[in-house]
Design a protein around this motif. Structure first.
Motif, PDB file in Angstrom:
ATOM      1  N   LEU A   5     -10.540  12.201   8.281  1.00  0.00           N
ATOM      2  CA  LEU A   5      -9.623  12.041   7.159  1.00  0.00           C
ATOM      3  C   LEU A   5      -8.567  13.144   7.192  1.00  0.00           C
ATOM      4  O   LEU A   5      -8.893  14.307   7.384  1.00  0.00           O
ATOM      5  CB  LEU A   5     -10.387  12.087   5.837  1.00  0.00           C
ATOM      6  N   ARG A   6      -7.342  12.770   6.983  1.00  0.00           N
ATOM      7  CA  ARG A   6      -6.247  13.737   6.972  1.00  0.00           C
ATOM      8  C   ARG A   6      -6.164  14.426   5.611  1.00  0.00           C
ATOM      9  O   ARG A   6      -6.655  13.920   4.615  1.00  0.00           O
ATOM     10  CB  ARG A   6      -4.932  13.043   7.295  1.00  0.00           C
ATOM     11  N   MET A   7      -5.515  15.537   5.590  1.00  0.00           N
ATOM     12  CA  MET A   7      -5.258  16.263   4.348  1.00  0.00           C
ATOM     13  C   MET A   7      -4.099  15.573   3.609  1.00  0.00           C
ATOM     14  O   MET A   7      -3.322  14.828   4.220  1.00  0.00           O
ATOM     15  CB  MET A   7      -4.907  17.721   4.643  1.00  0.00           C
ATOM     16  N   PRO A   8      -3.959  15.813   2.303  1.00  0.00           N
ATOM     17  CA  PRO A   8      -2.828  15.259   1.556  1.00  0.00           C
ATOM     18  C   PRO A   8      -1.480  15.681   2.158  1.00  0.00           C
ATOM     19  O   PRO A   8      -1.351  16.770   2.725  1.00  0.00           O
ATOM     20  CB  PRO A   8      -3.018  15.860   0.163  1.00  0.00           C
ATOM     21  N   ILE A   9      -0.506  14.791   2.029  1.00  0.00           N
ATOM     22  CA  ILE A   9       0.826  14.996   2.608  1.00  0.00           C
ATOM     23  C   ILE A   9       1.873  14.816   1.511  1.00  0.00           C
ATOM     24  O   ILE A   9       1.796  13.860   0.738  1.00  0.00           O
ATOM     25  CB  ILE A   9       1.091  13.973   3.737  1.00  0.00           C
ATOM     26  N   PRO A  10       2.872  15.693   1.474  1.00  0.00           N
ATOM     27  CA  PRO A  10       3.942  15.510   0.483  1.00  0.00           C
ATOM     28  C   PRO A  10       4.945  14.448   0.916  1.00  0.00           C
ATOM     29  O   PRO A  10       5.207  14.270   2.108  1.00  0.00           O
ATOM     30  CB  PRO A  10       4.610  16.884   0.423  1.00  0.00           C
ATOM     31  N   VAL A  11       5.490  13.749  -0.063  1.00  0.00           N
ATOM     32  CA  VAL A  11       6.544  12.781   0.200  1.00  0.00           C
ATOM     33  C   VAL A  11       7.832  13.536   0.540  1.00  0.00           C
ATOM     34  O   VAL A  11       8.045  14.659   0.071  1.00  0.00           O
ATOM     35  CB  VAL A  11       6.734  11.824  -1.002  1.00  0.00           C
ATOM     36  N   SER A  12       8.665  12.926   1.358  1.00  0.00           N
ATOM     37  CA  SER A  12       9.957  13.531   1.705  1.00  0.00           C
ATOM     38  C   SER A  12      11.082  12.550   1.380  1.00  0.00           C
ATOM     39  O   SER A  12      10.834  11.350   1.191  1.00  0.00           O
ATOM     40  CB  SER A  12      10.006  13.892   3.191  1.00  0.00           C
ATOM     41  N   LYS A  13      12.270  13.036   1.365  1.00  0.00           N
ATOM     42  CA  LYS A  13      13.447  12.206   1.079  1.00  0.00           C
ATOM     43  C   LYS A  13      13.542  11.027   2.054  1.00  0.00           C
ATOM     44  O   LYS A  13      13.880   9.910   1.669  1.00  0.00           O
ATOM     45  CB  LYS A  13      14.705  13.077   1.155  1.00  0.00           C
ATOM     46  N   ASP A  14      13.230  11.274   3.308  1.00  0.00           N
ATOM     47  CA  ASP A  14      13.322  10.232   4.335  1.00  0.00           C
ATOM     48  C   ASP A  14      12.351   9.072   4.099  1.00  0.00           C
ATOM     49  O   ASP A  14      12.603   7.952   4.539  1.00  0.00           O
ATOM     50  CB  ASP A  14      13.068  10.820   5.725  1.00  0.00           C
ATOM     51  N   ASP A  15      11.259   9.339   3.402  1.00  0.00           N
ATOM     52  CA  ASP A  15      10.277   8.284   3.140  1.00  0.00           C
ATOM     53  C   ASP A  15      10.873   7.131   2.329  1.00  0.00           C
ATOM     54  O   ASP A  15      10.447   5.991   2.478  1.00  0.00           O
ATOM     55  CB  ASP A  15       9.063   8.846   2.394  1.00  0.00           C
ATOM     56  N   PHE A  16      11.850   7.418   1.505  1.00  0.00           N
ATOM     57  CA  PHE A  16      12.419   6.386   0.636  1.00  0.00           C
ATOM     58  C   PHE A  16      13.244   5.358   1.407  1.00  0.00           C
ATOM     59  O   PHE A  16      13.447   4.252   0.937  1.00  0.00           O
ATOM     60  CB  PHE A  16      13.211   7.024  -0.505  1.00  0.00           C
ATOM     61  N   SER A  17      13.685   5.708   2.591  1.00  0.00           N
ATOM     62  CA  SER A  17      14.364   4.717   3.432  1.00  0.00           C
ATOM     63  C   SER A  17      13.433   4.159   4.512  1.00  0.00           C
ATOM     64  O   SER A  17      13.661   3.065   5.019  1.00  0.00           O
ATOM     65  CB  SER A  17      15.610   5.313   4.076  1.00  0.00           C
ATOM     66  N   TYR A  18      12.377   4.867   4.849  1.00  0.00           N
ATOM     67  CA  TYR A  18      11.455   4.433   5.896  1.00  0.00           C
ATOM     68  C   TYR A  18      10.531   3.311   5.430  1.00  0.00           C
ATOM     69  O   TYR A  18      10.297   2.347   6.158  1.00  0.00           O
ATOM     70  CB  TYR A  18      10.630   5.624   6.393  1.00  0.00           C
ATOM     71  N   TYR A  19      10.013   3.421   4.223  1.00  0.00           N
ATOM     72  CA  TYR A  19       9.037   2.443   3.743  1.00  0.00           C
ATOM     73  C   TYR A  19       9.741   1.248   3.119  1.00  0.00           C
ATOM     74  O   TYR A  19      10.763   1.375   2.464  1.00  0.00           O
ATOM     75  CB  TYR A  19       8.063   3.089   2.750  1.00  0.00           C
ATOM     76  N   ASP A  20       9.144   0.070   3.316  1.00  0.00           N
ATOM     77  CA  ASP A  20       9.712  -1.165   2.787  1.00  0.00           C
ATOM     78  C   ASP A  20       9.449  -1.325   1.294  1.00  0.00           C
ATOM     79  O   ASP A  20      10.233  -1.961   0.589  1.00  0.00           O
ATOM     80  CB  ASP A  20       9.114  -2.373   3.534  1.00  0.00           C
TER      81      ASP A  20
END
Length: 143
Positions: A70-85
């Motif tokens: 299991l991975r550790m928690p990850i913060p959201v980034s500005k780029d995520d808002f265009s990467y995810y559908d």
């Protein structure tokens, strides 16, 4: 190519991870062309390890196998808002405020659900409702 769904919560430790793991289990079982991930808007140093015990125990009780690492928690980034559908925040009351603070341009471009954190509502009440919502999402995507 699979469509990408991002589940957001505050710490990426409990609710969003639950939604991610359950969604991916169901999507694979149904052979849907979707993959989910989860990230947090404000990670906490209080979290003990990669995943909430509530999430871990609930999924195991449902015989849903967790990844071996299991991975550790990850913060959201500005780029995520265009990467995810599609991006879904776990609790509108809590997360709209954080979106306004950290990503105001994106605030109204994401979906908001209504699942309170464990210090507000007990996980044994929240997780069954969140499970039903994830099942409903998968059923909606099957059509």
């Amino acid at each position: 190519m699979k469509e990408r769904i991002l589940f957001l919560c505050t710490g990426n430790y409990y609710r969003s991870r639950f939604a991610e793991l359950l969604f991916n289990y169901l999507a694979e079982k149904e052979e849907l062309p979707f993959q989910s991930f989860s990230k947090g808007l404000r990670l906490s140093k209080r979290n003990k390890g990669p995943l909430s015990l509530y999430t871990n125990n609930y999924l195991r009780d449902k015989n849903i196998e967790l990844p071996s690492r299991l991975r550790m928690p990850i913060p959201v980034s500005k780029d995520d808002f265009s990467y995810y559908d599609r991006i879904i925040a776990m609790d509108e009351v809590e997360h709209r405020k954080l979106m306004q603070e950290f990503f105001p341009v994106e605030e109204n471009r994401i979906e908001y659900w209504s699942f309170a954190d464990d210090y507000i509502e007990k996980p044994d009440l929240v997780l069954p409702k969140l499970e039903a919502k994830v099942y409903a999402l998968v059923n909606q995507l099957k059509k």
